[in-house]
Design an enzyme around this catalytic site. Sequence first.
Site, PDB file in Angstrom:
ATOM      1  N   CYS A 278       0.792  -1.238   0.000  1.00 15.46           N
ATOM      2  CA  CYS A 278       0.000   0.000   0.000  1.00 15.46           C
ATOM      3  C   CYS A 278       0.818   1.279   0.000  1.00 15.46           C
ATOM      4  O   CYS A 278       0.748   2.050  -0.959  1.00 15.46           O
ATOM      5  CB  CYS A 278      -0.959  -0.008   1.186  1.00 15.46           C
ATOM      6  SG  CYS A 278      -2.217  -1.265   1.019  1.00 15.46           S
TER       7      CYS A 278
HETATM    8  N1  NAD Z   1      -3.675  -5.201   1.374  1.00 18.15           N
HETATM    9  C1  NAD Z   1      -4.135  -4.267   2.203  1.00 18.15           C
HETATM   10  O1  NAD Z   1      -3.804  -4.276   3.375  1.00 18.15           O
HETATM   11  C2  NAD Z   1      -5.070  -3.186   1.715  1.00 18.15           C
HETATM   12  C3  NAD Z   1      -5.706  -2.364   2.655  1.00 18.15           C
HETATM   13  C4  NAD Z   1      -6.573  -1.365   2.198  1.00 18.15           C
HETATM   14  C5  NAD Z   1      -6.800  -1.197   0.841  1.00 18.15           C
HETATM   15  N2  NAD Z   1      -6.164  -2.013  -0.052  1.00 18.15           N
HETATM   16  C6  NAD Z   1      -6.489  -1.860  -1.469  1.00 18.15           C
HETATM   17  O2  NAD Z   1      -7.428  -2.874  -1.811  1.00 18.15           O
HETATM   18  C7  NAD Z   1      -7.212  -3.333  -3.153  1.00 18.15           C
HETATM   19  C8  NAD Z   1      -6.961  -4.825  -3.154  1.00 18.15           C
HETATM   20  O3  NAD Z   1      -5.774  -5.085  -2.435  1.00 18.15           O
HETATM   21  P1  NAD Z   1      -5.367  -6.566  -1.984  1.00 18.15           P
HETATM   22  O4  NAD Z   1      -4.110  -6.442  -1.215  1.00 18.15           O
HETATM   23  O5  NAD Z   1      -6.546  -7.225  -1.373  1.00 18.15           O
HETATM   24  O6  NAD Z   1      -5.069  -7.211  -3.420  1.00 18.15           O
HETATM   25  P2  NAD Z   1      -4.661  -8.706  -3.777  1.00 18.15           P
HETATM   26  O7  NAD Z   1      -3.700  -8.605  -4.900  1.00 18.15           O
HETATM   27  O8  NAD Z   1      -4.273  -9.442  -2.542  1.00 18.15           O
HETATM   28  O9  NAD Z   1      -6.028  -9.363  -4.297  1.00 18.15           O
HETATM   29  C9  NAD Z   1      -6.689  -8.979  -5.478  1.00 18.15           C
HETATM   30  C10 NAD Z   1      -7.512 -10.182  -5.954  1.00 18.15           C
HETATM   31  O10 NAD Z   1      -8.343  -9.781  -7.042  1.00 18.15           O
HETATM   32  C11 NAD Z   1      -8.445 -10.889  -7.945  1.00 18.15           C
HETATM   33  N3  NAD Z   1      -8.961 -10.398  -9.240  1.00 18.15           N
HETATM   34  C12 NAD Z   1      -8.358  -9.584 -10.128  1.00 18.15           C
HETATM   35  N4  NAD Z   1      -9.177  -9.343 -11.159  1.00 18.15           N
HETATM   36  C13 NAD Z   1     -10.331 -10.003 -10.928  1.00 18.15           C
HETATM   37  C14 NAD Z   1     -11.568 -10.136 -11.616  1.00 18.15           C
HETATM   38  N5  NAD Z   1     -11.813  -9.523 -12.784  1.00 18.15           N
HETATM   39  N6  NAD Z   1     -12.521 -10.897 -11.063  1.00 18.15           N
HETATM   40  C15 NAD Z   1     -12.326 -11.517  -9.894  1.00 18.15           C
HETATM   41  N7  NAD Z   1     -11.180 -11.430  -9.183  1.00 18.15           N
HETATM   42  C16 NAD Z   1     -10.195 -10.669  -9.690  1.00 18.15           C
HETATM   43  C17 NAD Z   1      -7.037 -11.450  -7.956  1.00 18.15           C
HETATM   44  O11 NAD Z   1      -6.995 -12.771  -8.440  1.00 18.15           O
HETATM   45  C18 NAD Z   1      -6.673 -11.349  -6.463  1.00 18.15           C
HETATM   46  O12 NAD Z   1      -7.020 -12.534  -5.759  1.00 18.15           O
HETATM   47  C19 NAD Z   1      -6.053  -2.491  -3.687  1.00 18.15           C
HETATM   48  O13 NAD Z   1      -6.577  -1.371  -4.331  1.00 18.15           O
HETATM   49  C20 NAD Z   1      -5.323  -2.053  -2.427  1.00 18.15           C
HETATM   50  O14 NAD Z   1      -4.609  -0.862  -2.599  1.00 18.15           O
HETATM   51  C21 NAD Z   1      -5.316  -3.015   0.349  1.00 18.15           C
HETATM   52  O1  UPG Z   2       6.164   3.256  12.793  1.00 19.53           O
HETATM   53  C1  UPG Z   2       6.141   2.567  11.749  1.00 19.53           C
HETATM   54  C2  UPG Z   2       4.972   1.893  11.285  1.00 19.53           C
HETATM   55  C3  UPG Z   2       5.049   1.167  10.108  1.00 19.53           C
HETATM   56  N1  UPG Z   2       6.215   1.084   9.428  1.00 19.53           N
HETATM   57  C4  UPG Z   2       6.274   0.307   8.174  1.00 19.53           C
HETATM   58  O2  UPG Z   2       5.263   0.762   7.307  1.00 19.53           O
HETATM   59  C5  UPG Z   2       4.779  -0.297   6.505  1.00 19.53           C
HETATM   60  C6  UPG Z   2       3.266  -0.385   6.580  1.00 19.53           C
HETATM   61  O3  UPG Z   2       2.904  -0.753   7.874  1.00 19.53           O
HETATM   62  P1  UPG Z   2       1.380  -0.767   8.383  1.00 19.53           P
HETATM   63  O4  UPG Z   2       0.793   0.577   8.229  1.00 19.53           O
HETATM   64  O5  UPG Z   2       1.384  -1.334   9.746  1.00 19.53           O
HETATM   65  O6  UPG Z   2       0.757  -1.873   7.428  1.00 19.53           O
HETATM   66  P2  UPG Z   2      -0.161  -1.915   6.113  1.00 19.53           P
HETATM   67  O7  UPG Z   2      -0.868  -3.206   6.172  1.00 19.53           O
HETATM   68  O8  UPG Z   2       0.650  -1.597   4.915  1.00 19.53           O
HETATM   69  O9  UPG Z   2      -1.283  -0.780   6.324  1.00 19.53           O
HETATM   70  C7  UPG Z   2      -1.235   0.501   5.712  1.00 19.53           C
HETATM   71  O10 UPG Z   2      -1.724   0.433   4.372  1.00 19.53           O
HETATM   72  C8  UPG Z   2      -3.076  -0.105   4.275  1.00 19.53           C
HETATM   73  C9  UPG Z   2      -3.407  -0.237   2.812  1.00 19.53           C
HETATM   74  O11 UPG Z   2      -3.820   0.957   2.238  1.00 19.53           O
HETATM   75  C10 UPG Z   2      -4.020   0.824   5.027  1.00 19.53           C
HETATM   76  O12 UPG Z   2      -5.337   0.307   4.926  1.00 19.53           O
HETATM   77  C11 UPG Z   2      -3.582   0.927   6.495  1.00 19.53           C
HETATM   78  O13 UPG Z   2      -4.430   1.838   7.194  1.00 19.53           O
HETATM   79  C12 UPG Z   2      -2.135   1.424   6.532  1.00 19.53           C
HETATM   80  O14 UPG Z   2      -1.658   1.454   7.881  1.00 19.53           O
HETATM   81  C13 UPG Z   2       5.498  -1.560   7.011  1.00 19.53           C
HETATM   82  O15 UPG Z   2       6.597  -1.864   6.176  1.00 19.53           O
HETATM   83  C14 UPG Z   2       5.982  -1.170   8.383  1.00 19.53           C
HETATM   84  O16 UPG Z   2       7.158  -1.853   8.765  1.00 19.53           O
HETATM   85  C15 UPG Z   2       7.361   1.738   9.868  1.00 19.53           C
HETATM   86  O17 UPG Z   2       8.419   1.662   9.218  1.00 19.53           O
HETATM   87  N2  UPG Z   2       7.283   2.458  11.025  1.00 19.53           N
END
Ligand code: NAD
Ligand code: UPG
Length: 455
Positions: A278
């Site tokens: 992210c």
């Molecule tokens: N990973 C996080 O912690 C996090 C947190 C907040 C927001 N987001 C956002 O959420 C979104 C998804 O992130 P993620 O980490 O869950 O992604 P991911 O890569 O883990 O998962 C995406 C999934 O979508 C599937 N996919 C792609 N095209 C498809 C289609 N046409 N039909 C059905 N399935 C399909 C893929 O096979 C995959 O399993 C991104 O925009 C990301 O920035 C991620």
């Molecule tokens: O004090 C800190 C806190 C975090 N990190 C690093 O920052 C990255 C992200 O950490 P963290 O925020 O805990 O994890 P994510 O799962 O990437 O979550 C972020 O990204 C997500 C995807 O957008 C959001 O939903 C969350 O709110 C946001 O915290 C990692 O590499 C951590 O090691 C640091 O270096 N120092």
Amino acid sequence: MRVAIIGTGYVGLVSGACLAHKGHIVQCVDIDHRKIDMINSRRPPIHEAGLEDVLASVVPERLSATADLAAAVNGADLTMIAVGTPFNGSEIDLTYIEKAAWQIGEALATKDEYHVVVVKSTVVPGTTETVVLPILERASGKKAGIDFGVGMNPEFLKEGEAIADFMNPDRVVIGGIDDASIDRQAELYSPFPGVDIVRTTPSTAEMVKYTSNALLATLISFSNEIGNTSAALGVDAMEVMKGVHLDKRFSPILPDGQRVRPGMLSYLAPGCGFGGSCFPKDVKSIIAHGQRLGQPMRLLEAVASVNADQPSQMINMLEGRFRELRGLKVAVLGMAFKPGTDDVRESPAIAVTRTLIDKGVQVVGYDPIARSAAQAILPEVVEFEENLAAAVADADAILIMTAWAELRALPAMLADMDTPPVLIDGRRLIDKSAVRDYLAIGLPTTREFSPVEPA
Ligand SMILES: NC(=O)c1ccc[n+]([C@@H]2O[C@H](COP(=O)([O-])OP(=O)(O)OC[C@H]3O[C@@H](n4cnc5c(N)ncnc54)[C@H](O)[C@@H]3O)[C@@H](O)[C@H]2O)c1
Ligand SMILES: O=c1ccn([C@@H]2O[C@H](COP(=O)(O)OP(=O)(O)O[C@H]3O[C@H](CO)[C@@H](O)[C@H](O)[C@H]3O)[C@@H](O)[C@H]2O)c(=O)[nH]1
């Protein structure tokens, strides 16, 4: 409510499992049949605390997985798009979003009931209304705001704590093109009583998400720069930041006299850089979007640049300690981008390992969970150990790259060795006085302190 979720990654699957746990009927859609099979047999395709238990409680009664997107959309009241939105080097890549939107639109063409399509993926402001909505209209032959609704509901969960974050959100942001689109999303979150709900436009919802991640990433790069400068000045950045953090604006005092998160330097501790799926991509995507709008984001450019350099601080410390790295044996502890996950995307540990290999170092890797994910992307010359003791045995140096709690056992482990390796802490996990030969981000290399005698 009946919900279809397109994409069963970290966000789609955690959202689906938690919404089902709250009583909704959820169908998770993916193109990856391995994930579908695993979910339907209650096995989580990702490592996430609590996910297995939640799946066990909802599959198959309230949650099932399928590759049939049209059937899932037809059987739902609301469809959420949770596919990936990577950065392609010059801008956000909306290929997956566009494809999913087109498929949903085609399914809506034959659906009589009113339906709401919600973008949950992180997308640059404007995407929901100017990219997703027109695709839905073209593919369905229907009109948004009349035949169907469109919304944007960003997700704020953190990997490793995803279930807890989703179940207890700090806030829920609901963007919609009209009241009907917002109301249906509010209904989705009705089993989360007491949570602050922000009702707004899709573009504002999109911008809340980027602003939140950009702020957190800025705090980290700021702390890392302060850490590097503090170390050069001869002071410990952790002590500096503790002194700063006690300002009540960062750690407020509650009516009962307790400080909020006493002692926690959340996003204010120096470290070896942020990674994950992210922060790196979201910072780059919003910078690129700003440029497109004629609005350069110079502060965020610096945030990205400080972060790109930060893992090299670990190499610098190692080089400051050993004249020649070639032939050294170095244990790299932690491959995941943060503890609690098997995700190695953009992990600083991977960048550091690659540099070490280029410099002729024999790398021994260790990660309690992310071993196979790391092995899949690292060259075969990296040897992986199954346990911590084996990874550090005979090492010349240890690098802590991920703040796994079990690494707190290192001081006791090193105290038992005749010639312990130098410990270089990239996460300020270990008490600096607990290890004689200790270097860390944000800590001067030559300093006055009272080391404990080895036991
Ligand atoms: N990973 C996080 O912690 C996090 C947190 C907040 C927001 N987001 C956002 O959420 C979104 C998804 O992130 P993620 O980490 O869950 O992604 P991911 O890569 O883990 O998962 C995406 C999934 O979508 C599937 N996919 C792609 N095209 C498809 C289609 N046409 N039909 C059905 N399935 C399909 C893929 O096979 C995959 O399993 C991104 O925009 C990301 O920035 C991620
Ligand atoms: O004090 C800190 C806190 C975090 N990190 C690093 O920052 C990255 C992200 O950490 P963290 O925020 O805990 O994890 P994510 O799962 O990437 O979550 C972020 O990204 C997500 C995807 O957008 C959001 O939903 C969350 O709110 C946001 O915290 C990692 O590499 C951590 O090691 C640091 O270096 N120092």
